[in-house]
Design a protein around this motif. Sequence first.
Motif, PDB file in Angstrom:
ATOM      1  N   ARG A   1      60.444 -24.490   2.597  1.00 25.50           N
ATOM      2  CA  ARG A   1      61.705 -24.963   3.153  1.00 25.50           C
ATOM      3  C   ARG A   1      61.580 -26.456   3.451  1.00 25.50           C
ATOM      4  NH1 ARG A   1      64.791 -21.330   7.535  1.00 25.50           N
ATOM      5  NH2 ARG A   1      64.255 -19.888   5.844  1.00 25.50           N
ATOM      6  N   GLU A   2      62.589 -27.222   3.059  1.00 18.99           N
ATOM      7  CA  GLU A   2      62.526 -28.660   3.251  1.00 18.99           C
ATOM      8  C   GLU A   2      63.741 -29.167   4.015  1.00 18.99           C
ATOM      9  OE1 GLU A   2      62.743 -31.153  -0.191  1.00 18.99           O
ATOM     10  OE2 GLU A   2      64.448 -30.087  -1.060  1.00 18.99           O
ATOM     11  N   PHE A   3      63.513 -30.227   4.738  1.00 16.70           N
ATOM     12  CA  PHE A   3      64.560 -30.879   5.508  1.00 16.70           C
ATOM     13  C   PHE A   3      65.548 -31.564   4.567  1.00 16.70           C
ATOM     14  CE2 PHE A   3      66.639 -33.274   8.685  1.00 16.70           C
ATOM     15  CZ  PHE A   3      66.726 -34.588   8.242  1.00 16.70           C
ATOM     16  N   VAL A   4      66.837 -31.474   4.923  1.00 19.36           N
ATOM     17  CA  VAL A   4      67.872 -32.140   4.146  1.00 19.36           C
ATOM     18  C   VAL A   4      68.580 -33.204   4.984  1.00 19.36           C
ATOM     19  CG1 VAL A   4      70.034 -31.863   2.871  1.00 19.36           C
ATOM     20  CG2 VAL A   4      68.250 -30.103   2.718  1.00 19.36           C
ATOM     21  N   ALA A   5      69.114 -32.781   6.126  1.00 18.83           N
ATOM     22  CA  ALA A   5      69.894 -33.708   6.962  1.00 18.83           C
ATOM     23  C   ALA A   5      69.940 -33.175   8.387  1.00 18.83           C
ATOM     24  CB  ALA A   5      71.311 -33.866   6.418  1.00 18.83           C
TER      25      ALA A   5
ATOM     26  N   TYR B   1      68.512 -38.256   6.952  1.00 16.96           N
ATOM     27  CA  TYR B   1      68.572 -37.630   5.633  1.00 16.96           C
ATOM     28  C   TYR B   1      67.227 -37.761   4.942  1.00 16.96           C
ATOM     29  CZ  TYR B   1      73.594 -38.048   6.396  1.00 16.96           C
ATOM     30  OH  TYR B   1      74.872 -37.965   6.919  1.00 16.96           O
ATOM     31  N   THR B   2      66.913 -36.765   4.156  1.00 18.09           N
ATOM     32  CA  THR B   2      65.761 -36.916   3.294  1.00 18.09           C
ATOM     33  C   THR B   2      66.129 -37.903   2.190  1.00 18.09           C
ATOM     34  OG1 THR B   2      64.050 -35.679   2.119  1.00 18.09           O
ATOM     35  CG2 THR B   2      66.330 -35.033   1.704  1.00 18.09           C
ATOM     36  N   ASP B   3      65.149 -38.593   1.677  1.00 14.85           N
ATOM     37  CA  ASP B   3      65.422 -39.687   0.742  1.00 14.85           C
ATOM     38  C   ASP B   3      66.232 -39.253  -0.470  1.00 14.85           C
ATOM     39  OD1 ASP B   3      62.257 -41.490   1.206  1.00 14.85           O
ATOM     40  OD2 ASP B   3      64.139 -41.495   2.344  1.00 14.85           O
TER      41      ASP B   3
END
Length: 124
Positions: free
Chosen positions: A45-49, A60-62
């Motif tokens: 799972r990854e961070f988005v915003a 925000y993620t790049d």
Amino acid sequence: QVQLVESGGGLVQAGGSLRLSCAASGGSFSSYAMGWFRQDSGKEREFVAATTWNGRETYYTDSVKGRFTISKDYARTTVYLQMNRLTPEDTAVYYCAAGSGDYDLRYAFGYDYWGQGTQVTVSS
């Protein structure tokens, strides 16, 4: 106890747009920091915003900067994720989360409540 319900996912062609919604209930929406994460099959799972409790700061993620926008609607107790210029790499299940904001909002451990997720599929 806060309940979060996401909606707005679906199938879209590359270059298209979607707006995800996350309706919150059962808690003090105005006091929570809110975030969006995503998880594709076989990946972490990854961070988005994310946005702070007052909406004054956003993160925000790049890979989504300039394409995605997170916003809070206090009247509707809903947080949105507007996603533009979608690419196949954006395909994932998107999760909404709420937390106190005491921790770095880019990390999942900083959130106390999670929604069930909504699928976003971007075709090439």
